[in-house]
Structure formats: C-alpha cells, structure tokens
Design an enzyme around this catalytic site. Structure first.
Site, PDB file in Angstrom:
ATOM      1  N   GLU A 356       0.763  -1.185   0.036  1.00 57.29           N
ATOM      2  CA  GLU A 356       0.063  -0.137   0.091  1.00 57.29           C
ATOM      3  C   GLU A 356       0.947   1.278  -0.101  1.00 57.29           C
ATOM      4  O   GLU A 356       1.829   1.378   0.748  1.00 57.29           O
ATOM      5  CB  GLU A 356      -0.897   0.078   1.148  1.00 57.29           C
ATOM      6  CG  GLU A 356      -0.309   0.202   2.453  1.00 57.29           C
ATOM      7  CD  GLU A 356      -1.418  -0.247   3.565  1.00 57.29           C
ATOM      8  OE1 GLU A 356      -1.079   0.856   4.705  1.00 57.29           O
ATOM      9  OE2 GLU A 356      -1.912  -1.295   3.666  1.00 57.29           O
ATOM     10  N   HIS A 441      -1.443  -5.964  11.544  1.00 60.12           N
ATOM     11  CA  HIS A 441      -2.141  -7.061  11.083  1.00 60.12           C
ATOM     12  C   HIS A 441      -2.054  -8.330  11.779  1.00 60.12           C
ATOM     13  O   HIS A 441      -1.707  -9.424  11.071  1.00 60.12           O
ATOM     14  CB  HIS A 441      -1.929  -7.274   9.608  1.00 60.12           C
ATOM     15  CG  HIS A 441      -2.415  -6.005   8.431  1.00 60.12           C
ATOM     16  ND1 HIS A 441      -1.893  -5.992   7.452  1.00 60.12           N
ATOM     17  CD2 HIS A 441      -2.995  -5.133   8.928  1.00 60.12           C
ATOM     18  CE1 HIS A 441      -2.157  -4.961   6.645  1.00 60.12           C
ATOM     19  NE2 HIS A 441      -2.944  -4.291   7.690  1.00 60.12           N
ATOM     20  N   ASN A 479      -4.926  -6.369   3.306  1.00 59.69           N
ATOM     21  CA  ASN A 479      -5.403  -5.800   4.375  1.00 59.69           C
ATOM     22  C   ASN A 479      -6.596  -6.582   4.959  1.00 59.69           C
ATOM     23  O   ASN A 479      -7.326  -6.988   4.222  1.00 59.69           O
ATOM     24  CB  ASN A 479      -5.578  -4.409   4.265  1.00 59.69           C
ATOM     25  CG  ASN A 479      -4.921  -3.593   3.737  1.00 59.69           C
ATOM     26  OD1 ASN A 479      -4.537  -3.694   2.284  1.00 59.69           O
ATOM     27  ND2 ASN A 479      -3.920  -2.607   4.104  1.00 59.69           N
TER      28      ASN A 479
END
Ligand code: FDA
Length: 500
Positions: A356, A441, A479
């Site tokens: 990202e 995460h 994600n």
C-alpha cells in the site's frame, strides 16, 4: 457468586464481535458486549473526539507515558512522539520482545484507528489459506455482504488524478510504472466524497488534517457507525465499556462465568464482577481472544482446550519502508491519511508483495515515499502463558521476519533502480531501511479448522466460539478486516441455524 446472567456474551467490539452481536441481536437474543476500551463519541475541551498525528495527546494511546508512533523518527529526529498522561486512549502498541503489535482500544476496536482500506483478497489466495471454507459462498455471498454493511466505497478516478491529497500516490505510481509494475485502487470505508469536500474546503478536515492511527474525527465509517449502530438498533444488544474480561470458567451446567475487571479512564480499578452466559463469543482480536483461551487452558479453568490454542500466529508479512524522492518529485504538504492506491505484485511467483502506498501526513513536504508492504511469509509464531505476569506471551524471533524483508527488498530495489532513487534511512529510529519489528495485522492464534471447527466453534467446549482475526492462519495477502468481517458473517449464520 454469579449475580448477572446474559443469554449471549460477546467479548470485544471489533469486526468479528460487531458482526456477531448484530446477528445475535437481530435473531432476538439478548446480548452483552464487553469492551476494555472507551466509547469514543464525546468531544473533549478542544471540540474534537480524537487527537491528530502531529500533536497527539492522552487520547491517542492506551496507558503509556509517551506515544509510540510507527515512524519513530524523521531525519533521525524523534519529532513524532510526545509525552502524555497515561490514559485509556485509542491506540495500543503491545510489546513482545522482537515483535510489537498495534491494536485499537475502544468501541469499534481496530476500526477506530486503522487506515480504512477495505480489500478483498484474490480468490486463489483465499483458497490457499483457508481451503476448508467454501470460496463460492464467500465470494458469492459473504464478501459482498461484508462490503455493503461496512460501507466500502471507491475513489472517483477523475478526482484522484487532479486532487492535491493524492499527489504522493501519483508520484509513487509513476515510480512503480517505470519499473514495469502495476498499481491498483484500494477500496475504503473512509467516505471519499467527504474527502473531496475536505479538499474543497467545504467541511472540517480529518483525513486531510493528519488524522489516522489515533482516530478520525470525520469521514470514516468505523464500526460504531455501521455494524455496532445496527446491533444497538435491534434493541437486544448492550455494550459495557472499560470492562476487561480476565478469566473464563465453565460451570457444571455447561454455562460460562466471566471475570470482568472494570476501570475508569485513568486506570483506577472500580471493581471486579462475574457475568454468566450460555453462549460465549470471543471477538477480542488475535491477541485478546488468544490470550483468554491460553490463560484458561494453562490455569486449568478450561482444561480440555487443545494444543492448537495459541498456535499459527503471523504478521500478514508486514514491512514498512520509505524511499527518497528526487527533489523535483514534490508531493506537497497535504497527504490524505487514508491510502487509496497499492502496488499489486501478489502474482509474482517468487516474491509476492502487495504494497500500500502510505502517506507521511507530516503537514510539510517530506521528499519521501512510504509503503506498508504485505508479503507472503510462511513463518508462524505462537503464544505461551507466563504465570508470573498472568499474560500470554507471543514467541516470535526477529529472524522469522527476514523472508518479508527479502520480498520487499526485491520489489523496491527494482523501483529504485528504474528511478535512480534510494531508500530512506532516517525513519525508524536507527539506520534500518525495512521496519518489521511491528505489525498492524496480527492474525491467528486460534486458527479455523485447528483450534476451532470450520465455523469457529472452539474444540473441546460447547457454545464457545471465536469470531475474529485469530481464526485466520497468519496471512490474508491484503489488509485483513474485510476478510475478518466476511468470515464472521459466514460463521454466525451457521451457528445461529444449528446451535440455537
Ligand atoms: P479488533 O482488534 O478490531 O477488536 C478487538 C477488540 O477487543 C478491541 O476493541 C479490544 O480493546 C477488545 N479487547 C481485547 N481484549 C479484551 C478483553 N480481554 N476484554 C474486553 N475487550 C477486549 N486492516 C485493514 O483491513 N485495512 C487497513 O487499512 C488497516 N489499517 C490498520 C492500521 C492500524 C494503525 C492498525 C492498528 C490496524 C490496521 N488494520 C487494517 C488491521 C485491522 O484494524 C484489524 O485486522 C482488525 O481490527 C482486527 O479485527 P478483530 O475483530 O480481530 O479485532
């Protein structure tokens, strides 16, 4: 003695918990949600609910005396962090030796602090990580349901090309394309129409005012505005805040008794009480739910829990890094705190990476391009119980992160070579280029099909369920919150049909 009883209890208020509570409430089942953090709906004296990234105050952090931002430094200067009063703030960084884990604290869990990127993984990769789950059902029913409930939306491509807020992303895209790489728009639960009006000066700024990781005062559809609002709207769900579940025990009749510690926002313990329930759903996140079951097993309170409890934890391959931009490649002083573009090299057979393009919302020109790379790293950690600290401790060795660094390096070396640029060495407190001592995460610990059956029912116990990111075996390739949400929808549908 157990004074209170609720037919169903959900621990936590993040994605898995919120889905579960809504579906229980909609089915007419009285449900109590227990959340250790605060409800974030009241402006403080400055008129804002949350503090921004540039001047974080006590609202930013969970009981610490100094903030702990992911970008530790800029030009090696510790300018991002501030001394603060310990308080029940919204972002926690939980430390375990070589790894620390960022988590959201409050009604809405990670949705309060996260970057709002709402990404559905490639189907072939989903089938690889969760082969026991019917992918037709997920991609036909539950991913679309999750995205529509979460309020996922897409940036207007024409606005993206001309706005100031994504100049940083356009510069990164140009550099990626020069290396022959592909970028893709990233859907979001931040309202892109609100962002457009922010840039036009029509509404108060949030994403464009360096608000991310410590909460957004506007624009973001966090869970308190989607699933949790709907859950409360059923009239059957209540949320108790500043209420941390410490222990789970089972009674002779099969019901569960929770020990709940209540604090005030300054950390003073107000009391400890017991709450009984028939159906217990764990949605305290990968760290929280796993800790509860590791503790219950190893203190003998739920002795039939198996060895899979605490196993299969991963970082989703997270690596953060920065590149130095050429002096002529300015990105401007305003960078949207909410990413909208990613470099998609997940199909690379050797080093799959989904990176990202992340903002540096510093409020000034930084000449830096920042990335959060998600890589495919098969290494897994596990949790063990530390009786002295009464805590589940993550076992993760720094060497286990090397695969992720290698993959990110291979991709970004290519980009640097094609553009004659170099890495930034000043961002992570020392001179390292690749930061993988933290993850945003955390995934796994109570893996679907291992610690639980294929619908999140904990093995060895009836009416005990896992609903959150701890079900996912360490990686989603993108994600994770859309996957956590969709899986929770799938699991609760089955549980409601069969177990109630
Ligand atoms: P989650 O962690 O959301 O919720 C758990 C809740 O339980 C918390 O509110 C916690 O306080 C509470 N709790 C824990 N233990 C408890 C106990 N014992 N008693 C009571 N309550 C307890 N993902 C993504 O898809 N896109 C993105 O852009 C980002 N960006 C991002 C940025 C940052 C800064 C972070 C920290 C994270 C992200 N993420 C993300 C990750 C995403 O937010 C994360 O995967 C989900 O929030 C996990 O959802 P869960 O349902 O597993 O639990």
């Amino acid at each position: 003695a157990t004074s209170d009883f609720s037919p169903a209890v959900v621990v936590g208020t993040g994605y898995g918990a919120a889905v579960t509570a809504l579906r229980l409430g909609a089915a007419g089942i009285p449900t109590v949600m227990l959340e250790m953090g605060q409800l974030w709906n009241t402006p403080a004296e400055d008129g804002a609910i949350f503090s921004d990234m540039l001047t974080p105050d006590r609202r930013s952090s969970w009981f610490t005396s100094r903030t702990e931002a992911p970008l530790a430094s800029f030009l090696w200067l510790d300018i991002a962090n501030r001394n603060i009063d310990p308080y029940a703030g919204v972002l926690d960084r939980v430390h375990f030796g070589d790894m620390s884990v960022y988590v959201g604290r409050g009604v809405g869990g990670g949705s309060l602090v996260n970057g709002a990127m709402a990404v559905t993984p490639k189907r072939w990769y989903f089938e690889e990580i969760l082969p026991g789950v019917d992918a037709d059902e997920m991609y036909g029913t539950y991913y679309p349901l999750a995205n529509s409930m979460l309020g996922t939306n897409n940036v207007d491509p024409a606005w993206f090309e001309t706005c100031k807020s994504y100049q940083f992303a356009r510069v990164s895209r140009k550099h990626a394309q020069k290396a022959g790489l592909t970028t893709t728009f990233v859907p979001s639960v931040y309202d892109f129409d609100y962002m457009r009006r922010e840039e036009a000066g029509e509404v108060p700024r949030s994403a464009l005012a360096s608000e991310v990781i410590y909460g957004n005062n506007h624009g973001k559809r966090s869970l308190d505005k989607s699933y949790l609002a709907a859950a409360l709207g059923t009239g059957n769900v209540t949320i108790q805040t500043l209420s941390e579940v410490r222990d789970i025990a089972q009674q002779q009749d099969g019901t569960y008794t929770l020990t709940v510690r209540r604090i005030d926002a300054h950390g003073t313990v107000l009391g400890v009480r017991q709450l009984g329930t028939k159906y217990l759903f764990l949605g305290a996140g990968s760290l929280g739910s796993t800790e509860l079951l590791v503790r219950a097993r190893d203190t003998g309170k739920l002795p039939d829990l198996g060895e899979e409890v605490g196993q299969g934890w991963g970082t989703n391959g997270n690596v953060m890094l920065g590149r130095a931009n050429h002096v002529w490649d300015t990105v401007g002083a305003v960078e949207s705190g909410m990413p909208a573009l990613g470099i998609d090299a997940w199909d690379d057979p050797v080093n799959p990476v989904f990176a990202e393009i992340a903002p540096v919302p510093a409020g000034l020109e930084t000449w830096a391009s920042l990335y959060l790379a998600i890589t495919k790293n098969p290494e897994r950690g596990f949790f063990s119980y530390d009786p002295g600290a009464d805590r589940a401790v993550l076992q993760w060795d720094i060497a286990q992160g090397q695969r992720s660094i290698d993959a990110a390096k291979s991709l970004f070396d290519r980009i640097n070579k094609a553009n004659r640029t170099i890495y930034r060495y000043d961002l992570f407190g020392d001179t390292r280029v690749f930061e993988n001592r933290f993850t945003y995460h955390p995934l796994g610990g109570l893996v679907l099909g291992k610690a639980t059956d294929l619908h999140g029912r904990v093995k060895g116990y009836r009416n005990l369920y896992v609903t959150d990111g701890s079900l996912i075996p360490g990686s989603t390739g993108v994600n994770p919150f859309v996957t956590i949400t969709a899986l929770a929808e799938r699991n609760i549908a089955r549980v409601l049909a069969e177990d109630f």
